[in-house]
Design a protein around this motif. Structure first.
Motif, PDB file in Angstrom:
ATOM      1  N   GLY A 109       0.824  -1.198   0.027  1.00 56.53           N
ATOM      2  CA  GLY A 109      -0.122  -0.183  -0.181  1.00 56.53           C
ATOM      3  C   GLY A 109       0.662   1.164  -0.092  1.00 56.53           C
ATOM      4  N   GLY A 110       1.964   1.339  -0.318  1.00 56.45           N
ATOM      5  CA  GLY A 110       2.715   2.400  -0.534  1.00 56.45           C
ATOM      6  C   GLY A 110       2.858   3.212   0.997  1.00 56.45           C
ATOM      7  N   ASP A 111       2.568   4.684   0.534  1.00 54.84           N
ATOM      8  CA  ASP A 111       2.691   5.682   1.765  1.00 54.84           C
ATOM      9  C   ASP A 111       1.504   5.413   2.613  1.00 54.84           C
ATOM     10  N   SER A 112       0.663   4.636   2.162  1.00 55.62           N
ATOM     11  CA  SER A 112      -0.519   4.327   3.418  1.00 55.62           C
ATOM     12  C   SER A 112      -0.084   3.441   4.442  1.00 55.62           C
ATOM     13  N   GLY A 113       1.025   2.723   4.300  1.00 54.14           N
ATOM     14  CA  GLY A 113       1.513   2.040   5.259  1.00 54.14           C
ATOM     15  C   GLY A 113       0.818   0.363   5.549  1.00 54.14           C
ATOM     16  N   GLU A 114      -0.155   0.260   4.498  1.00 60.39           N
ATOM     17  CA  GLU A 114      -1.227  -0.981   4.434  1.00 60.39           C
ATOM     18  C   GLU A 114      -0.576  -2.084   3.711  1.00 60.39           C
ATOM     19  N   ILE A 115      -1.184  -3.065   3.965  1.00 60.92           N
ATOM     20  CA  ILE A 115      -1.181  -4.402   3.427  1.00 60.92           C
ATOM     21  C   ILE A 115      -2.528  -4.507   3.065  1.00 60.92           C
ATOM     22  N   ARG A 116      -3.163  -5.065   1.800  1.00 62.61           N
ATOM     23  CA  ARG A 116      -4.421  -5.328   1.510  1.00 62.61           C
ATOM     24  C   ARG A 116      -4.420  -6.658   0.684  1.00 62.61           C
ATOM     25  N   THR A 117      -5.388  -7.284   0.958  1.00 66.23           N
ATOM     26  CA  THR A 117      -5.724  -8.573   0.116  1.00 66.23           C
ATOM     27  C   THR A 117      -7.086  -8.415  -0.565  1.00 66.23           C
ATOM     28  N   VAL A 118      -7.084  -8.754  -1.779  1.00 58.87           N
ATOM     29  CA  VAL A 118      -8.208  -8.609  -2.439  1.00 58.87           C
ATOM     30  C   VAL A 118      -8.577  -9.789  -3.409  1.00 58.87           C
ATOM     31  N   ASP A 119      -9.852  -9.996  -3.392  1.00 56.53           N
ATOM     32  CA  ASP A 119     -10.363 -11.360  -4.235  1.00 56.53           C
ATOM     33  C   ASP A 119     -10.357 -10.810  -5.589  1.00 56.53           C
ATOM     34  N   ALA A 120      -9.400 -11.516  -6.529  1.00 54.07           N
ATOM     35  CA  ALA A 120      -9.242 -10.980  -7.742  1.00 54.07           C
ATOM     36  C   ALA A 120     -10.679 -11.333  -8.730  1.00 54.07           C
ATOM     37  N   ARG A 121     -11.498 -12.072  -8.334  1.00 54.26           N
ATOM     38  CA  ARG A 121     -12.640 -12.524  -9.042  1.00 54.26           C
ATOM     39  C   ARG A 121     -14.068 -11.482  -8.823  1.00 54.26           C
ATOM     40  N   SER A 122     -13.918 -11.236  -7.493  1.00 55.44           N
ATOM     41  CA  SER A 122     -15.271 -10.258  -7.111  1.00 55.44           C
ATOM     42  C   SER A 122     -14.539  -8.811  -7.090  1.00 55.44           C
ATOM     43  N   GLY A 123     -13.474  -8.528  -6.947  1.00 58.51           N
ATOM     44  CA  GLY A 123     -12.738  -7.234  -6.540  1.00 58.51           C
ATOM     45  C   GLY A 123     -12.938  -6.669  -5.345  1.00 58.51           C
ATOM     46  N   GLU A 124     -13.526  -7.834  -4.357  1.00 57.52           N
ATOM     47  CA  GLU A 124     -13.889  -7.264  -3.139  1.00 57.52           C
ATOM     48  C   GLU A 124     -12.445  -7.113  -2.198  1.00 57.52           C
ATOM     49  N   THR A 125     -12.094  -6.138  -1.244  1.00 66.09           N
ATOM     50  CA  THR A 125     -11.084  -6.253  -0.288  1.00 66.09           C
ATOM     51  C   THR A 125     -11.484  -7.159   0.933  1.00 66.09           C
TER      52      THR A 125
END
Length: 309
Positions: A109-125
């Motif tokens: 997540g760059g300067d947000s300091g975050e790590i995110r996981t996303v379902d590539a099929r649904s696009g949902e975080t």
């Protein structure tokens, strides 16, 4: 084939006749696949104003790109070059990204300091993890964990079993006052991590013990990586993107990843500050980040393909 799932093992319990027949069929299949891929676009547009940085390719011929502008994820067909936004970033940047075999995207997540996981099929975080970091830059997947670099802190972040652990970097690691850690990969034997350090000794690679964070400089001979960004390991061949140099430096590593021999440098007039690299078939795909121009909502961006070594 997906780089993370490559395997060169194959059963050879065949009769001589069957082996010859199988070899002929495999040769024909491989030739047909290569011929088909040759007709695929070697350059295709990304959305205007997108500001691409990372790329990942999974088990299907689709490339996923992350946006520095707003964190959106764009998926493009390698066969046609056409694509669409498949996940929204909610205004938070996406830098490096990787996709696993289950279709889950791991986003730095760059300067947000975050790590995110996303379902590539649904696009949902699925999940958002706060690291307390300064600039979460790139990611590599290993069995059971995802590892992230921080460009302004001498640490790695390990995401495993739904929790983030901070691993301090020690040993030969030297932290600069500007961007230091960037791309990350595994060693050929899978026992350690390789991390670009753009500061120490004029820029190079560090081999990091994932258990302790102890870093040791990789012997690359006279080669330097002052502009080193994304890394890609295929077998024992390491591709290191040198963004401002518009080049990919190619090394052959030993199994432990302690030494590398420079093989060649890939350049192309279509490179416009590429940042990172992913592979499909015999090609390498790179997003052009165009860091040499002031980004606007109408700035044009694209991705290009070159042949592997």
């Amino acid at each position: 084939m997906a780089p993370a799932d490559r395997s060169f093992a194959r059963r050879t319990l065949l009769t001589t006749t069957a082996a010859l027949t199988g070899a002929a069929l495999l040769g024909g299949t491989a030739h047909a696949a290569e011929t088909r891929q040759a007709a695929w676009p070697a350059q295709f547009p990304l959305p205007d104003g997108f500001q691409p940085e990372g790329i990942t390719i999974g088990s299907q011929p689709y490339a996923y790109f992350g946006s520095l502008a707003n964190g959106d994820i764009y998926r493009a067909s390698l066969a046609t070059g056409r694509g669409k936004i498949v996940a929204k970033g909610a205004g938070r940047p996406t830098v490096g990204l990787k996709i696993d075999r289950h279709g889950r995207l791991f986003l730095a997540g760059g300067d947000s300091g975050e790590i995110r996981t996303v379902d590539a099929r649904s696009g949902e975080t699925e999940q958002v993890y706060a690291t307390g970091g300064t600039f979460v830059n790139d990611v590599i997947l290993t069995p059971g964990a995802a590892w992230f670099t921080d460009s302004f802190k001498p640490v790695l972040y390990k995401l495993a079993k739904g929790a983030v652990t901070t691993v301090p970097l020690t040993g030969d690691w030297r932290q600069g006052s500007d961007f230091t850690a960037n791309g990350i990969e595994r060693t050929p034997d899978g026992r350690a991590l390789l991390v670009v350090n753009a500061f120490a000794n004029g820029g190079g690679l560090m081999r990091v013990d994932p258990r302790t964070g102890a870093a040791r400089a990789v012997d690359l001979g006279a080669a330097k990586l002052p502009n080193g960004d994304g890394l890609l390991l295929l077998g024992r061949i390491l591709y290191a993107v040198q963004q401002q140099q518009n080049a990919i430096d190619v090394f052959r590593l030993n199994d432990a990843g302690t030494r590398g021999t420079a093989i060649t440098r890939i350049t192309d007039p279509r490179f416009r500050i590429p940042t990172t690299v992913a592979a499909w078939g015999s090609r390498l795909y790179l997003p052009n980040a165009r860091f040499d121009v002031e980004p606007t909502p109408t700035t044009e961006y694209d991705a290009v393909a070159v042949r592997q070594v």
